[in-house]
Write an enzyme that holds these catalytic residues in place. Structure first.
Site, mmCIF file in Angstrom:
data_model
loop_
_atom_site.group_PDB
_atom_site.id
_atom_site.type_symbol
_atom_site.label_atom_id
_atom_site.label_comp_id
_atom_site.label_asym_id
_atom_site.label_seq_id
_atom_site.Cartn_x
_atom_site.Cartn_y
_atom_site.Cartn_z
ATOM 1 C CB CYS A 1 -0.919 -0.002 1.210
ATOM 2 S SG CYS A 1 -1.938 1.483 1.306
ATOM 3 C CE LYS B 1 -10.199 -5.087 3.283
ATOM 4 N NZ LYS B 1 -11.187 -4.089 2.822
ATOM 5 C CB VAL C 1 -3.975 -0.357 5.498
ATOM 6 C CG1 VAL C 1 -4.408 -1.552 6.293
ATOM 7 C CG2 VAL C 1 -3.675 -0.742 4.054
ATOM 8 C CB SER D 1 -2.210 8.009 4.313
ATOM 9 O OG SER D 1 -2.692 8.688 3.167
#
Length: 225
Positions: free
Chosen positions: A13, A40, A53, A70
């Site tokens: 990711c 998950k 994520v 993020s």
């Protein structure tokens, strides 16, 4: 107040990499837990409202708080952790940087299409979109070596994972995306040498990315053949 940080991540990711780079630039100790996004865990779904994520679990004496997205995580680190400042002090410059962080996310959207499509026409459309976007980035860059000059910033943390994809893509085809962007090419080279960037992924990242392309029957691999 004692705070401990736990980052829930996935090995490929790029958004996770942003958070890892920020944590490392700040010199903050943290625990990293990789999960399989195709399977998950229930405990993760309870933490992440979007099922995505990264998630940063912040534990204090008052309990746990799970931060998702993020850019939110990076902003929290900037506001609460010591170490190098990753945002400009000036409010207008700071807002400008946040805007370019969003532009980096838009580039990742086109990259997703580039790497997952098996259709030649879709691939070419995404390639042209990336050429156009990096032309805009080229115009925004100054003398370097980083986005805003000599200081590493959160914009650099956003774009470093973008450029990492091309370490493999360059091996597969002459895509020409950076052909007319010499400042972007120099910026990419500088970021690749930064310790926080280099250590944001494990050594098996290239193999995992190639396997991802295989699973999607990516047109990129057909060009390589």
């Amino acid at each position: 107040m004692t705070v401990s940080l736990k980052l829930i991540s996935h090995k490929l990711c790029p958004y996770v990499q942003r958070a890892v780079i920020a944590l490392k630039e700040k010199g903050v100790p943290f625990e990293r837990i990789d999960i399989d996004l195709a399977d998950k865990p229930d405990w993760f779904l309870k933490l992440s409202p979007l099922g995505k994520v990264p998630v940063l679990v912040v534990t204090t004496g008052e309990g746990e708080v799970a931060l998702f997205e993020s850019n939110v995580i990076c902003e929290y680190l900037e506001e609460t952790q010591a170490g190098a400042k990753l945002h400009p002090v000036d409010a207008l410059k700071r807002a400008e940087h946040r805007a370019w962080m969003e532009f980096g996310s838009a580039i990742l959207g086109d990259l997703w299409g580039l790497e997952t499509t098996s259709d030649p026409a879709t691939f070419e459309g995404k390639r042209q979109a990336l050429v156009a976007k990096f032309r805009r980035v080229e115009a925004a860059l100054g003398a370097g070596p980083y986005f805003a000059g000599r200081a590493f910033s959160l914009v650099d943390a956003v774009f470093a994972p973008v450029f990492r994809y091309f370490d493999l893509f360059d091996e597969l085809t002459e895509h020409g995306i950076f052909q007319d962007a010499p400042k972007v090419r120099a910026w990419r080279t500088t970021l690749a040498q930064r310790p926080s960037v280099r250590s944001a992924v494990d050594a098996d990242y290239p193999q995992l990315l190639r396997a991802f392309l295989v699973r999607h029957d990516a047109h990129l691999l057909k060009l390589a053949a």
